[in-house]
Design a protein around this motif. Structure first.
Motif, short mmCIF file in Angstrom:
data_model
loop_
_atom_site.label_atom_id
_atom_site.label_comp_id
_atom_site.label_asym_id
_atom_site.label_seq_id
_atom_site.Cartn_x
_atom_site.Cartn_y
_atom_site.Cartn_z
N VAL A 97 -47.50 5.98 -24.86
CA VAL A 97 -48.44 5.48 -23.86
C VAL A 97 -48.23 3.99 -23.66
CG1 VAL A 97 -50.23 7.22 -24.21
CG2 VAL A 97 -50.22 5.16 -25.62
N GLU A 98 -48.47 3.54 -22.44
CA GLU A 98 -48.50 2.10 -22.13
C GLU A 98 -49.96 1.70 -22.02
OE1 GLU A 98 -48.42 -0.97 -18.58
OE2 GLU A 98 -49.36 0.99 -18.73
N LEU A 99 -50.35 0.64 -22.73
CA LEU A 99 -51.74 0.20 -22.79
C LEU A 99 -51.83 -1.27 -22.43
CD1 LEU A 99 -52.69 1.92 -26.18
CD2 LEU A 99 -53.07 2.83 -23.87
N ASP A 100 -52.87 -1.63 -21.67
CA ASP A 100 -53.04 -3.01 -21.21
C ASP A 100 -54.05 -3.76 -22.07
OD1 ASP A 100 -51.45 -2.99 -18.62
OD2 ASP A 100 -52.77 -1.27 -18.32
N LEU A 101 -53.66 -4.94 -22.51
CA LEU A 101 -54.49 -5.73 -23.41
C LEU A 101 -55.28 -6.78 -22.65
CD1 LEU A 101 -55.24 -6.45 -26.35
CD2 LEU A 101 -53.24 -7.96 -26.40
N SER A 102 -56.58 -6.87 -22.97
CA SER A 102 -57.45 -7.89 -22.39
C SER A 102 -58.40 -8.39 -23.49
CB SER A 102 -58.23 -7.31 -21.21
OG SER A 102 -58.90 -8.33 -20.50
N PHE A 103 -59.21 -9.42 -23.14
CA PHE A 103 -60.11 -9.99 -24.13
C PHE A 103 -61.50 -10.21 -23.54
CE2 PHE A 103 -55.91 -11.09 -25.58
CZ PHE A 103 -55.99 -10.90 -26.96
N LEU A 170 -47.97 8.85 -31.21
CA LEU A 170 -47.45 8.36 -29.94
C LEU A 170 -46.89 6.95 -30.11
CD1 LEU A 170 -50.42 9.44 -27.64
CD2 LEU A 170 -48.12 10.41 -27.57
N THR A 171 -45.78 6.69 -29.46
CA THR A 171 -45.31 5.31 -29.40
C THR A 171 -46.19 4.53 -28.42
OG1 THR A 171 -43.73 5.79 -27.64
CG2 THR A 171 -42.92 5.94 -29.90
N ILE A 172 -46.24 3.22 -28.60
CA ILE A 172 -47.11 2.39 -27.77
C ILE A 172 -46.31 1.27 -27.12
CG2 ILE A 172 -49.22 1.01 -27.68
CD1 ILE A 172 -49.95 2.17 -30.43
N ILE A 173 -46.52 1.08 -25.84
CA ILE A 173 -46.05 -0.13 -25.16
C ILE A 173 -47.28 -0.98 -24.88
CG2 ILE A 173 -44.92 -1.10 -23.14
CD1 ILE A 173 -43.30 1.42 -22.86
N PHE A 174 -47.41 -2.09 -25.59
CA PHE A 174 -48.52 -3.01 -25.34
C PHE A 174 -48.14 -3.91 -24.17
CE2 PHE A 174 -48.84 -2.29 -30.01
CZ PHE A 174 -50.12 -1.75 -30.05
N TYR A 198 -44.27 -1.15 -36.39
CA TYR A 198 -42.94 -1.76 -36.29
C TYR A 198 -41.89 -0.73 -35.84
CZ TYR A 198 -44.58 -6.00 -38.60
OH TYR A 198 -45.25 -7.15 -38.91
N ASN A 199 -42.14 0.54 -36.13
CA ASN A 199 -41.21 1.59 -35.76
C ASN A 199 -41.77 2.51 -34.68
OD1 ASN A 199 -39.02 1.00 -37.61
ND2 ASN A 199 -40.42 1.63 -39.23
N SER A 200 -42.91 2.13 -34.07
CA SER A 200 -43.51 3.02 -33.08
C SER A 200 -44.15 2.27 -31.92
CB SER A 200 -44.56 3.91 -33.75
OG SER A 200 -45.62 3.13 -34.28
N SER A 201 -43.80 1.00 -31.74
CA SER A 201 -44.41 0.26 -30.63
C SER A 201 -43.54 -0.90 -30.21
CB SER A 201 -45.80 -0.26 -31.03
OG SER A 201 -45.68 -1.31 -31.97
N MET A 202 -43.82 -1.42 -29.02
CA MET A 202 -43.20 -2.67 -28.58
C MET A 202 -44.17 -3.41 -27.67
SD MET A 202 -40.26 -1.64 -25.81
CE MET A 202 -40.60 -0.66 -24.34
N VAL A 203 -43.97 -4.71 -27.55
CA VAL A 203 -44.80 -5.57 -26.73
C VAL A 203 -44.00 -5.96 -25.50
CG1 VAL A 203 -46.07 -7.75 -26.61
CG2 VAL A 203 -45.99 -6.45 -28.77
N CYS A 204 -44.59 -5.78 -24.32
CA CYS A 204 -43.89 -6.14 -23.09
C CYS A 204 -44.77 -7.03 -22.23
CB CYS A 204 -43.46 -4.90 -22.32
SG CYS A 204 -44.73 -4.21 -21.24
N SER A 205 -44.14 -7.78 -21.33
CA SER A 205 -44.89 -8.63 -20.42
C SER A 205 -43.99 -9.07 -19.27
CB SER A 205 -45.42 -9.87 -21.14
OG SER A 205 -46.16 -10.70 -20.26
N PHE A 206 -44.62 -9.35 -18.12
CA PHE A 206 -43.92 -9.98 -17.01
C PHE A 206 -43.74 -11.47 -17.28
CE2 PHE A 206 -45.34 -6.15 -14.92
CZ PHE A 206 -44.35 -5.89 -13.99
#
Length: 332
Positions: A97-103, A170-174, A198-206
């Motif tokens: 899943v791709e998930l969007d981070l906010s605060f 599930l792998t995660i795309i933050f 570390y083996n099931s996710s990655m961080v992405c950004s524009f």
């Protein structure tokens, strides 16, 4: 790492461009040499290939097809960025899943794509102006087409979302759209608490700054740059962002520079393992270009059966989709 041919070609191009503008071979040499030294001194190496493969190609032998990631948890099949969406994505066969981070106003990391809660909930206002307790009172399903089925779904915290993804393997795309320091800290805490990430996710950004900050905070984290050509000058459907001819020309120039930087500089500086590219700009040659640099291509947003077949059978690369169950409207 840059290929030898790439390295020579890129710095010759930089040298010629600067010399043309400054009309000084000495000045161009100094600037080009300084850029080279900067990259050598401050770049981050890519994470080991085997680690990146576990995230980008999880349990996906050739016979099983390519990994499929549910965008915002699969925002067509369930309310986006919710625990219900994560569960639906798992039930429908998503790899990740791709998930969007906010605060929130009190600094809690939560899942939310927009700056405001207006579109997806029954509330109004900026996420950054709402306390977590206020946010938790909202119905995160009120703006969804299946609102009756998911009525009462809450906006989850980052911690809750991670735990749900780990539970369903599930792998995660933050997906991080801003606040690089906050994001690096919050995600860093998640990686400390859940080493499996570390083996099931990655961080992405524009935003390259976000990725660079994340690699600074923890160079073991797998990262990706997201990109859409002409994003500064045009909306996703191709219409200009400005009615001013001069403004349009200037943003198009910036778009050319940004595209060049993504493909020749930023990926190497940040040491990314993947690039998330808008689907209309991906071809077999494009996939091969990045493969030669040890970078995977992930396409977004792939929303029709015909497009999915093309990714599965021709490109053989993973893609992000709004629905695993049916065709739905395009997203740019």
């Amino acid at each position: 790492m840059l290929q030898i041919g790439d390295e020579v070609g890129y710095f010759i191009a930089v040298f010629l461009l600067i010399m043309f503008g400054a009309r000084s071979a000495v000045g161009a040499s100094v600037v080009t040499a300084s850029l080279y030294v900067f990259i050598v001194m401050f770049r981050f190496p890519q994470v080991p290939t085997d680690q990146a493969s576990r995230v980008l190609r999880p349990n996906a032998p050739a016979s099983a097809g390519v990994p499929v990631v549910a965008r915002r948890g699969g925002g067509h099949d369930a309310p986006e960025n919710t625990l219900a969406a994560i569960r639906e994505a798992s039930r429908n066969g998503a790899t990740g899943v791709e998930l969007d981070l906010s605060f929130t106003a009190d600094g809690h990391p939560v899942l939310m794509h927009d700056d405001t809660v207006d579109r997806t909930t029954n509330g109004t206002g900026l996420v950054s102006k709402l306390q977590l307790t206020e946010l938790r009172k909202l119905d995160a399903a009120s703006g969804h087409r299946l609102r009756e089925r998911f009525r009462g779904e809450k906006v989850p915290t980052l911690e809750e979302a991670v735990e749900e993804c780990v539970k369903h393997q599930l792998t995660i795309i933050f997906d991080v759209r801003g606040q690089p320091d906050k994001a690096a800290w919050a995600l860093g805490e998640m990686y400390k608490k859940h080493a499996v990430l570390y083996n099931s996710s990655m961080v992405c950004s524009f935003e390259p700054k976000v990725i660079y900050k994340m690699r600074q905070a923890d160079p073991r984290v797998i990262t990706a740059l997201a990109h859409r050509p002409w994003s500064l000058s045009r909306f996703g459907d191709g219409t200009p962002r400005t009615l001013s001819s001069w403004g349009q020309y200037w943003t198009e120039v910036l778009d050319v520079l940004l595209d060049w930087a993504h493909h020749h500089l930023l990926w190497n500086l940040c040491g990314v393992s993947a690039i998330l590219m808008q689907k209309d700009y991906i071809s077999q040659d494009y996939v091969q270009y990045w493969a030669q640099r040890g970078v995977e291509v992930v396409g977004w947003t792939v929303n029709t059966a015909l497009e999915k077949q093309f990714y599965q059978e021709a490109l053989k690369i993973s893609y992000i989709t709004d629905s695993l169950m049916e065709d739905c409207d395009p997203h740019y």
